[in-house]
Design an enzyme around this catalytic site. Sequence first.
Site, PDB file in Angstrom:
ATOM      1  N   ALA A   1     -15.126  26.424  97.984  1.00 22.59           N
ATOM      2  CA  ALA A   1     -15.797  27.278  98.812  1.00 22.59           C
ATOM      3  C   ALA A   1     -15.187  28.426  99.238  1.00 22.59           C
ATOM      4  CB  ALA A   1     -16.312  26.559 100.101  1.00 22.59           C
ATOM      5  N   CYS A   2     -15.847  29.565  99.501  1.00 20.97           N
ATOM      6  CA  CYS A   2     -15.077  30.690  99.601  1.00 20.97           C
ATOM      7  C   CYS A   2     -14.357  30.784 100.841  1.00 20.97           C
ATOM      8  CB  CYS A   2     -16.169  31.942  99.311  1.00 20.97           C
ATOM      9  SG  CYS A   2     -17.278  32.161 100.494  1.00 20.97           S
ATOM     10  N   GLY A   3     -14.535  30.101 101.718  1.00 17.25           N
ATOM     11  CA  GLY A   3     -13.972  30.187 102.752  1.00 17.25           C
ATOM     12  C   GLY A   3     -14.724  29.420 104.102  1.00 17.25           C
TER      13      GLY A   3
END
Length: 102
Positions: free
Chosen positions: A22-24
Amino acid sequence: MESERLRLAREGMYRPDLESDACGVGLVAATDGRPSRRVVASAIDALKAVWHRGAVDADGKTGDGAGIHVDLPVRFFDDAIADSGHKPLPNRLAVGMIFLPR
């Protein structure tokens, strides 16, 4: 922890084949444990700062469903249910959000 991951894969809902990056993830919390509008406003600001997650999708118009997680104000909903002439049931509350066209 590898043994725990393998146990979850064998017995639980964990599916390693569906795991992806995930991007964060962000976390905003009040260290005193008291509910605060400031915490929610800060979480919304943090989400908006990650443009491709919370604000705008690739089409430039929509988001991808990223959002914030907050506790339900159960007493508020219990009062609203009671005010409508119904009896609130313990642990039987769900809240949905529906977006309708203008």
